[in-house]
Design a protein around this motif. Structure first.
Motif, mmCIF file in Angstrom:
data_model
loop_
_atom_site.group_PDB
_atom_site.id
_atom_site.type_symbol
_atom_site.label_atom_id
_atom_site.label_comp_id
_atom_site.label_asym_id
_atom_site.label_seq_id
_atom_site.Cartn_x
_atom_site.Cartn_y
_atom_site.Cartn_z
ATOM 1 N N ASN A 69 5.419 -26.383 -21.551
ATOM 2 C CA ASN A 69 5.584 -25.800 -20.223
ATOM 3 C C ASN A 69 4.210 -25.369 -19.721
ATOM 4 O O ASN A 69 3.258 -25.307 -20.490
ATOM 5 N N TRP A 70 4.111 -25.086 -18.438
ATOM 6 C CA TRP A 70 2.854 -24.612 -17.873
ATOM 7 C C TRP A 70 3.143 -23.621 -16.755
ATOM 8 O O TRP A 70 4.194 -23.641 -16.122
ATOM 9 N N TYR A 71 2.165 -22.735 -16.521
ATOM 10 C CA TYR A 71 2.327 -21.642 -15.567
ATOM 11 C C TYR A 71 1.024 -21.449 -14.798
ATOM 12 O O TYR A 71 -0.064 -21.663 -15.342
#
Length: 244
Positions: A20-22
């Motif tokens: 995932n990435w933010y």
């Protein structure tokens, strides 16, 4: 990989990995990524596959750089990331203190402000204190401050010269940020304020206090260890540019 509400999962056919990435507040070029492969499925190319998927997915995004935090003790993951072109950007040390050991300070010298009334004040104090330092990560909105402090958190001030944000998780308090305004630094106020802050926290149901600093911030390290904080974790932050 297929999309879930909390990220991307790679299956073969059962789940073997996750990513995932933010976005990172105040650093629009940076994507903070998570990457994980189940232990029994490592050294089989799945980590490379997931990382390639993340890089490809972000190729058309505004992000230019990936950032990944890895515990310093995780050498296999560190070796993998280095082999994929990541370089060490900085290290952060988390320290903790038992509040059962009576602090020396005086909590009556402090002003406690609820989170909902403190956001803009904390943003201003944080920016004026840390904007010249490499660990400065600006709060872009008041809502980001509120998210940091949480429902039960608050801002603590001492004579409008020193400030700290306090948040709680069960019986532990997190101090973030902690600072002395530039005009009042190098006068011993940091130590006095920290002692008073610990005395305030000891009056609550909180059993421990924790905070995180950059490893290269030796002034802060000396201050906190002088007041009973001990290191419990070191995280290494690795980065890789994916665009010029």
């Amino acid at each position: 990989p297929f999309r879930r509400s909390d990220g991307w999962v790679l299956c073969n056919p059962d789940p073997v990995g996750y990513a995932n990435w933010y976005p990172v507040s105040g650093l629009p070029e940076l994507a903070d990524i998570e990457l994980w492969v189940q232990p029994q499925n490592r050294l089989q190319g799945f980590g490379t596959h997931i990382l390639n998927f993340v890089t490809s997915s972000l190729s058309q995004s505004p992000y230019t750089t990936l950032s990944l935090a890895i515990p310093a003790a995780d050498k296999p993951f560190t070796d993998f990331i280095q082999a994929k072109g990541f370089t060490l950007e900085h290290e952060e040390i988390t320290l903790s203190r038992d509040l059962g050991i009576s602090p020396k300070g005086d909590s009556s010298l402090l002003n406690r402000i609820p989170a909902q009334d403190a956001a803009s004040l904390l943003r201003k104090a944080y920016t004026s204190t840390f904007q010249a330092h490499p660990w400065f990560q600006p709060f872009e909105t008041d809502s980001e401050v509120l998210a940091l402090l949480g429902d039960d958190g608050f801002l603590v001030l001492q004579d409008n010269k020193a400030f700290a944000g306090i948040s709680f998780q069960q019986s532990e308090a997190t101090i973030e940020p902690f600072g002395v305004l530039p005009a009042f630094q190098n006068q011993g106020l940091g130590q006095q304020f920290l002692q008073n802050l610990l005395a305030l926290l000891a009056e609550t149901d909180t059993k421990t206090a924790r905070l995180t600093i950059w490893e290269r911030n030796q002034i802060a390290h000396r201050l906190y260890t002088s007041q009973g904080f001990e290191p419990i974790l070191t995280n290494c932050f690795w980065t890789k540019r994916i665009k010029p």
